[in-house]
Design a protein around this motif. Structure first.
Motif, short mmCIF file in Angstrom:
data_model
loop_
_atom_site.label_atom_id
_atom_site.label_comp_id
_atom_site.label_asym_id
_atom_site.label_seq_id
_atom_site.Cartn_x
_atom_site.Cartn_y
_atom_site.Cartn_z
N LEU A 99 75.75 70.99 22.80
CA LEU A 99 75.56 69.92 21.82
C LEU A 99 74.85 68.76 22.51
O LEU A 99 75.26 68.35 23.60
CB LEU A 99 76.90 69.45 21.26
CG LEU A 99 76.89 68.24 20.33
CD1 LEU A 99 76.18 68.56 19.03
CD2 LEU A 99 78.32 67.77 20.06
N MET A 100 73.79 68.26 21.87
CA MET A 100 73.07 67.13 22.45
C MET A 100 73.57 65.83 21.84
O MET A 100 73.81 65.75 20.64
CB MET A 100 71.57 67.26 22.21
CG MET A 100 70.75 66.08 22.75
SD MET A 100 68.97 66.31 22.56
CE MET A 100 68.69 67.53 23.85
N LEU A 101 73.72 64.82 22.70
CA LEU A 101 74.12 63.49 22.26
C LEU A 101 72.99 62.52 22.60
O LEU A 101 72.49 62.50 23.72
CB LEU A 101 75.40 63.06 22.98
CG LEU A 101 76.61 63.98 22.86
CD1 LEU A 101 77.77 63.43 23.69
CD2 LEU A 101 77.03 64.15 21.41
N LEU A 102 72.60 61.74 21.61
CA LEU A 102 71.57 60.72 21.80
C LEU A 102 72.16 59.36 21.44
O LEU A 102 72.43 59.09 20.27
CB LEU A 102 70.35 61.00 20.92
CG LEU A 102 69.60 62.31 21.17
CD1 LEU A 102 68.45 62.46 20.18
CD2 LEU A 102 69.07 62.36 22.60
N THR B 159 74.24 78.94 11.15
CA THR B 159 75.58 79.13 11.70
C THR B 159 76.54 77.99 11.39
O THR B 159 77.76 78.15 11.53
CB THR B 159 75.51 79.27 13.23
OG1 THR B 159 75.02 78.04 13.80
CG2 THR B 159 74.58 80.42 13.63
N GLY B 160 76.00 76.84 11.00
CA GLY B 160 76.85 75.68 10.78
C GLY B 160 77.22 74.94 12.04
O GLY B 160 77.97 73.95 12.00
N ARG B 161 76.70 75.39 13.18
CA ARG B 161 77.02 74.75 14.45
C ARG B 161 76.24 73.44 14.61
O ARG B 161 75.06 73.37 14.25
CB ARG B 161 76.70 75.68 15.62
CG ARG B 161 77.53 76.96 15.63
CD ARG B 161 78.98 76.66 15.92
NE ARG B 161 79.16 76.11 17.26
CZ ARG B 161 80.30 75.59 17.72
NH1 ARG B 161 81.34 75.50 16.92
NH2 ARG B 161 80.38 75.14 18.95
N PRO B 162 76.86 72.39 15.15
CA PRO B 162 76.14 71.13 15.36
C PRO B 162 75.14 71.27 16.49
O PRO B 162 75.42 71.90 17.52
CB PRO B 162 77.26 70.14 15.71
CG PRO B 162 78.34 70.99 16.31
CD PRO B 162 78.29 72.29 15.56
N LEU B 163 73.96 70.71 16.28
CA LEU B 163 72.92 70.72 17.30
C LEU B 163 72.81 69.40 18.03
O LEU B 163 72.59 69.36 19.24
CB LEU B 163 71.56 71.03 16.65
CG LEU B 163 71.42 72.34 15.90
CD1 LEU B 163 70.08 72.38 15.17
CD2 LEU B 163 71.55 73.51 16.86
#
Length: 323
Positions: free
Chosen positions: A7-10, A99-103
């Motif tokens: 998961l990327m955090l900005l 997939t519903g997964r957070p990017l």
């Protein structure tokens, strides 16, 4: 199940420098056109008042052809000012639609500011008289500042700006940000300032009418930002009835924008203008209003280029996010 998902955090420091004006304008224009073509979906807006005095909302949508899905959770917390913080708070999240997964999860404050400023600029570019040189601005906060930045960028001639603030006194810090680009001063009488203006920009919390309807002269364009919740308004009764009304989304405008006060009036979506499906054909005497409530698609198209930029330049914080 995959255990190597990430998961990327900005955060703010990653988002703000990447919000270049031309890219934001292009992304917002694309969002409006996609909305006009109904190629992007806008899901029902959540906008609720909280027991804390804040307002919490969710704007979400998707663009199936671009595999783009996400939402922005945002709102307004007036008590933040006393804590030295920004009342507007927003967070944007992008998801894999398969997939519903957070990017990616990113700070949404700067995104909201930039995309709303760009939207106002695009509306002004297409709706205001090209020879406009006099601006009346209500507000001196973050959104007022960005709206004025884009207005000065879009108008062809050097402008004279009068701003209306709470104190009625000059704001040297606010003026310093613009004095190289325009002649700017505080308005001593708000109705006189409106009457003298070609463009009126309202960027306040939307607590009530800001001026007398009779002060709006033929040929004026109004960019309205502050009405984004049921019960909010900035325009007095009578202005919409005299105007050609343009909106970002008809349903939203009639539910939470200025148009909630006159939902029976016809309005045109700005995306239809940008897509060539509708023409403005303004006369010099037309009063035009751009009622802006903010589209989820604006947040998504801007967030997409920020995410791609972060992937390319490896500027984000990446954390393990196993299934």
């Amino acid at each position: 199940m995959p255990n190597d998902a990430q998961l990327m955090l900005l955060n703010r420091d990653a988002v703000e420098p990447a919000l270049q004006g031309e890219q934001v304008l292009a992304a917002v224009r694309e969002a409006f056109i996609l909305h006009s073509q109904r190629a992007g979906r806008v899901f029902p807006v959540v906008r609720e008042k909280l027991h804390t005095g804040g307002v919490f909302g969710i704007k979400s949508g998707d663009i199936a052809t671009q595999e783009l899905l996400g939402f922005k959770a945002a709102g307004f917390w007036p008590g933040n000012r006393a804590k030295g913080g920004e009342p507007h708070q927003a967070t944007v999240a992008l998801f894999d639609p398969s997939t519903g997964r957070p990017l990616c999860i990113m700070d949404g404050n700067a995104i909201t500011t930039a995309r709303t400023g760009a939207a106002g600029g695009l509306g002004l570019q297409h709706l205001a008289r090209p020879d406009s040189t006099k601006i009346c601005l209500f507000g001196t906060g973050v959104q007022a500042k960005v709206q004025l930045q884009y207005a000065l960028r879009m108008l062809q001639e050097r402008c004279t700006v009068e701003y209306v603030n709470v104190s009625g006194e000059p704001d040297p810090v606010f003026e310093a940000a613009f004095k190289e680009r325009c002649s700017i001063s505080v308005a001593r009488n708000r109705d006189d300032a409106v009457a003298k203006s070609d463009v009126v920009i309202t960027a306040t919390p939307g607590g009530g009418p800001l001026f007398d309807a009779a002060s709006v002269q033929p040929g004026t364009h109004l960019t309205c930002v502050g009405a984004d919740t049921t019960g909010k308004r900035e325009l007095p009764d009578g202005v919409l009835q005299r105007a050609r009304i343009f909106v970002d989304d008809q349903v939203q405008a009639r539910n939470i924008g200025e148009c909630q006060w006159a939902p029976e009036l016809p309005c045109t979506e700005i995306g239809d203008v940008l897509a060539g499906k509708a023409t403005v054909g303004r006369s010099k005497a037309d009063v035009t209003v751009f009622d802006m409530t903010g589209l989820a698609l604006q947040d998504l198209t801007v967030a997409r280029f920020l995410y791609r930029n972060a992937l390319e330049k490896a500027t984000g914080i990446v954390v393990a996010w196993p299934w």
